[in-house]
Design a protein around this motif. Structure first.
Motif, short mmCIF file in Angstrom:
data_model
loop_
_atom_site.label_atom_id
_atom_site.label_comp_id
_atom_site.label_asym_id
_atom_site.label_seq_id
_atom_site.Cartn_x
_atom_site.Cartn_y
_atom_site.Cartn_z
N ARG A 33 0.82 -1.22 0.00
CA ARG A 33 0.00 0.00 0.00
C ARG A 33 0.85 1.27 0.00
NH1 ARG A 33 -5.40 -1.54 0.80
NH2 ARG A 33 -5.45 -3.66 -0.02
N ALA A 34 1.98 1.23 0.72
CA ALA A 34 2.84 2.41 0.77
C ALA A 34 3.42 2.72 -0.61
CB ALA A 34 3.96 2.20 1.78
N VAL A 35 3.78 1.68 -1.34
CA VAL A 35 4.33 1.86 -2.69
C VAL A 35 3.26 2.44 -3.61
CG1 VAL A 35 5.18 0.65 -4.74
CG2 VAL A 35 6.08 0.06 -2.48
N VAL A 36 2.07 1.86 -3.56
CA VAL A 36 0.97 2.32 -4.42
C VAL A 36 0.63 3.78 -4.13
CG1 VAL A 36 -1.47 2.02 -4.98
CG2 VAL A 36 0.01 0.02 -4.74
N ALA A 37 0.52 4.12 -2.86
CA ALA A 37 0.15 5.49 -2.49
C ALA A 37 1.20 6.49 -2.97
CB ALA A 37 -0.03 5.58 -0.98
N ARG A 38 2.48 6.17 -2.78
CA ARG A 38 3.53 7.08 -3.21
C ARG A 38 3.60 7.18 -4.72
NH1 ARG A 38 8.39 8.68 -0.82
NH2 ARG A 38 7.19 8.60 1.11
N ALA A 39 3.21 6.12 -5.41
CA ALA A 39 3.22 6.14 -6.88
C ALA A 39 2.04 6.90 -7.46
CB ALA A 39 3.23 4.72 -7.42
N GLY A 40 1.07 7.26 -6.61
CA GLY A 40 -0.10 8.00 -7.10
C GLY A 40 -1.31 7.14 -7.32
N GLY A 41 -1.28 5.92 -6.80
CA GLY A 41 -2.44 5.05 -6.93
C GLY A 41 -3.41 5.24 -5.80
N SER A 42 -4.68 5.00 -6.07
CA SER A 42 -5.70 5.15 -5.04
C SER A 42 -6.93 4.35 -5.44
CB SER A 42 -6.07 6.63 -4.87
OG SER A 42 -7.06 6.80 -3.87
N SER A 43 -7.64 3.83 -4.47
CA SER A 43 -8.89 3.12 -4.75
C SER A 43 -9.89 4.09 -5.35
CB SER A 43 -9.45 2.53 -3.46
OG SER A 43 -8.59 1.55 -2.93
N PRO A 44 -10.75 3.62 -6.27
CA PRO A 44 -10.94 2.23 -6.71
C PRO A 44 -10.09 1.83 -7.92
CG PRO A 44 -12.69 3.58 -7.59
CD PRO A 44 -11.83 4.50 -6.77
N GLN A 45 -9.00 2.54 -8.19
CA GLN A 45 -8.11 2.09 -9.25
C GLN A 45 -7.66 0.65 -8.95
OE1 GLN A 45 -7.17 3.71 -12.17
NE2 GLN A 45 -8.82 5.11 -11.54
N PRO A 46 -7.70 -0.25 -9.93
CA PRO A 46 -7.42 -1.68 -9.67
C PRO A 46 -5.93 -1.99 -9.57
CG PRO A 46 -7.98 -1.36 -11.97
CD PRO A 46 -8.17 -0.01 -11.31
N TYR A 47 -5.26 -1.35 -8.61
CA TYR A 47 -3.81 -1.53 -8.49
C TYR A 47 -3.44 -2.89 -7.93
CZ TYR A 47 -5.01 -0.03 -3.72
OH TYR A 47 -5.58 0.09 -2.48
N ASP A 48 -4.40 -3.56 -7.29
CA ASP A 48 -4.12 -4.85 -6.67
C ASP A 48 -4.66 -6.01 -7.50
OD1 ASP A 48 -2.95 -6.34 -4.71
OD2 ASP A 48 -4.60 -6.20 -3.29
N ALA A 49 -5.10 -5.71 -8.72
CA ALA A 49 -5.67 -6.76 -9.58
C ALA A 49 -4.58 -7.71 -10.05
CB ALA A 49 -6.38 -6.13 -10.77
N GLU A 50 -4.97 -8.94 -10.30
CA GLU A 50 -4.01 -9.92 -10.80
C GLU A 50 -3.50 -9.49 -12.16
OE1 GLU A 50 -3.89 -14.71 -11.91
OE2 GLU A 50 -5.60 -13.84 -10.83
N ALA A 51 -2.21 -9.65 -12.38
CA ALA A 51 -1.61 -9.26 -13.66
C ALA A 51 -2.19 -10.09 -14.78
CB ALA A 51 -0.10 -9.44 -13.61
N PRO A 52 -2.34 -9.51 -15.98
CA PRO A 52 -2.87 -10.28 -17.10
C PRO A 52 -1.87 -11.33 -17.56
CG PRO A 52 -2.07 -8.15 -17.85
CD PRO A 52 -2.00 -8.13 -16.35
N GLU A 53 -2.37 -12.28 -18.30
CA GLU A 53 -1.50 -13.29 -18.91
C GLU A 53 -0.42 -12.58 -19.71
OE1 GLU A 53 -0.49 -17.30 -20.13
OE2 GLU A 53 -1.94 -16.60 -18.66
N PRO A 54 0.85 -12.92 -19.49
CA PRO A 54 1.91 -12.25 -20.25
C PRO A 54 1.71 -12.41 -21.75
CG PRO A 54 2.84 -13.49 -18.42
CD PRO A 54 1.39 -13.86 -18.48
N ALA A 55 2.03 -11.37 -22.49
CA ALA A 55 1.85 -11.41 -23.94
C ALA A 55 2.73 -12.49 -24.54
CB ALA A 55 2.19 -10.06 -24.54
#
Length: 589
Positions: free
Chosen positions: A339-361
């Motif tokens: 959460r500390a990383v996300v907040a400092r990077a400018g992320g905030s709910s409800p942005q899906p910053y914790d969503a599972e990464a997509p299948e790699p291309a």
């Protein structure tokens, strides 16, 4: 030289921060890693691999080259490792870290050149995959991942708020569409040919666009627009942001208000920015691709070097070093976003910053995206030849506009997708427009950004497009015009650019004294040179034009014939044909 790839568990079974959606394991590599890992474990138990503070007189020295974003963190870790006196086989491990762009290292290793580094931490395994797929490349051995960070779109606060951040979420296509509509929001990115960040985002965009009707053309137009605000590297693209939050800087057309950026890059930027000048981060709702920072051994290492390299990798996975990586904005586990990383990077709910990464291309998707990018953004030299016969005054459906009106609007729209480096020219044709000639050169094919008169070539071309008018009682002098324009295009060929001739006509040849169709095709075939390709793209506009004839004539040059019933479709058809022609005959391939 044989390739061998070690599975990710080749690191004392430590957690790998990458999403586990894709594994590339080979039976032989698995046996190899189990043998080495088992031997390492036995050595630890027997005391041969000492984790104590005693060292031999001579340390095992390792040169580690790393992506510039993670190199400072690894330098701190290497210094701490020396202070902690970590050892391998009783000898101190001394790691020196050098920052180097991943694409530069990959280019060198793909060429088979020897590296001065024993360990490489690229920002993405896509670079490593390219090397392992090349039998002529320097041998590399992937051994796990150090950290990860998702890719999203970071914006200055005023731009983010205008798009409803943080409550409103967007897909990649929606974000790109919002940013690339006119000049309302300036979006920058690093060159996908040099940046994993840029390529992964581009692949997400092109994959999503491919699912839509006309998506390939939409993707090409998007790339062309994005290329005008592309920087060479990730570090350089950050420098295009406004230097402060003043109106002067925010309104500066050379400054980007939005960037395709990693969470870690936004974290680093916000850590040094003033409180009101930080970035807000959009995490696309269709998934944020990840940079994965693979830990890779380079070349044929000695036993001492291999064990020391593994020792340092395991050191990086200790709790203290994982905290260090998080302190510098990286993710170190797939258990969730710090959460500390996300907040400092400018992320905030409800942005899906914790969503599972997509299948790699897939490798295929990555290569197709990069290939389309290379073709689309390559500097172009295109002469456009427009039918000005009287039939172009015919109305289009119930719009009240003529074929010429709609054609001009479509050409102006196409013109906006070209960069200042592109060379574009304009001819018009009917019959006997210039003495006995059926054609007239309105704007010579020149660089759009060059100054001319009181403005630029782009300005002159825009005015010329706008001024196009059907010639009263004018017939269609198609064949002589095509031959003359093709001779001019081939004789003025420019190496390193995508050269092409585009002819738009709404009818068939109506000049009885002109060269015949067979004679025209024969002459075009003689003028065509595969080493200096100039594909002819002939677009048949409206119901009176002959698509089959257009195809037959264009094929003589390696080009293509197209047809549109509505002149409004000219822009998309032309761009699609250019991409296809570039794929067939890119002179730099």
């Amino acid at each position: 030289m044989g390739r061998h790839s070690l599975p990710d568990q080749y690191g004392a079974g430590a957690s790998d921060p990458r999403p586990r959606a894709r594994r590339r394991t080979v039976a032989i590599a698995t046996v190899l890693v189990l043998t080495v890992a088992g031997g390492t474990a036995g050595a630890v138990k027997s005391g041969l691999l000492s984790f104590g503070s005693s060292c031999q007189d001579h340390a095992v020295r390792l040169n580690l080259v790393a992506s510039p974003d993670i190199a400072p963190t690894l330098s701190v870790a290497a210094k701490q490792a020396r202070e902690d006196k970590i050892t391998s086989d009783g000898r101190c491990v001394a790691v020196s870290v050098t920052a180097r762009d991943s694409y530069k290292v990959a280019d060198m290793l793909q060429a088979g050149r020897k590296s001065d580094a024993q360990v490489w931490v690229a920002d993405s395994d896509l670079w490593v995959d390219r090397i392992t797929a090349n039998s002529a490349a320097t041998d590399v051995t992937p051994a796990g991942a150090v950290a990860s960070t998702p890719v999203g779109v970071a914006m200055v606060p005023t731009a983010a708020k205008s798009l409803g951040w943080p409550q409103k979420t967007y897909s990649w296509l929606e974000l790109a569409g919002a940013a690339l509509q006119g000049d309302s929001l300036r979006l920058g990115a690093a060159d996908p040919a040099r940046s994993a960040t840029g390529l992964l985002a581009l692949t997400r965009l092109t994959t999503a666009a491919a699912k839509l009707k006309g998506g390939d053309t939409q993707a090409a137009a998007m790339m062309k627009t994005l290329s005008q605000r592309t920087s060479d590297t990730d570090a350089q693209v950050v420098e295009t942001l406004p230097r402060d939050s003043s109106g002067t800087e925010l309104g500066n057309p050379k400054r980007n208000e939005a960037l395709i950026l990693t969470e870690q890059a936004a974290y680093t930027y916000n850590s040094s920015a003033d409180a009101d000048a930080g970035l807000d981060m959009f995490y696309p709702k269709d998934g944020s691709p990840q940079l994965t920072y693979p830990y890779t051994m380079v070349g044929q290492l000695t036993t001492d070097q291999s064990r020391a390299a593994l020792r340092f990798m395991n050191y990086l996975r200790q709790p203290e070093q994982l905290r260090l990586l998080q302190k510098h904005g990286f993710r170190t586990s797939d258990d969730g976003a710090p959460r500390a990383v996300v907040a400092r990077a400018g992320g905030s709910s409800p942005q899906p910053y914790d969503a599972e990464a997509p299948e790699p291309a897939s490798d295929t998707a990555l290569q197709e995206a990069l290939g389309t990018w290379t073709i689309t953004v390559q500097s172009a030299r295109i002469t456009t030849v427009v039918d000005a016969s009287s039939s172009m005054s015919e109305p289009v459906s119930k719009t009240g506009q003529s074929r010429m009106d709609v054609t001009k609007a479509s050409l102006l729209q196409a013109l906006a997708t070209f960069t200042p480096e592109d060379e574009i020219g304009l001819w018009e044709f009917s019959t006997k427009l210039d003495g006995a000639k059926d054609y007239r050169v309105l704007v010579p094919t020149e660089r759009l950004g060059d100054q001319k008169g009181g403005g630029t070539v782009r300005d002159e071309l825009s005015a010329a497009f706008t001024s196009l008018k059907p010639v009263p009682n004018g017939a269609t002098g198609l064949y002589d015009t095509t031959l003359a324009a093709y001779k001019a295009a081939t004789s003025s060929y420019v190496q390193g650019k995508f050269n092409a001739l585009v002819i738009l006509t709404d009818g068939v040849n109506q000049d009885p004294g002109s060269i015949s169709r067979g004679g025209l095709i024969s002459q075009l075939q003689k003028l065509t040179d595969p080493q200096r390709p100039v594909p002819l793209i002939m677009i048949a506009v409206g119901p009176d034009a002959d698509r089959q004839e257009a195809q037959e004539i264009a094929e003589a040059t390696g080009g293509s014939g197209q047809s549109v019933s509505n002149p409004a479709d000219i822009q998309s058809v032309m761009l699609k044909a250019i991409v296809a022609a570039g794929a067939e005959g890119n002179p730099d391939d």
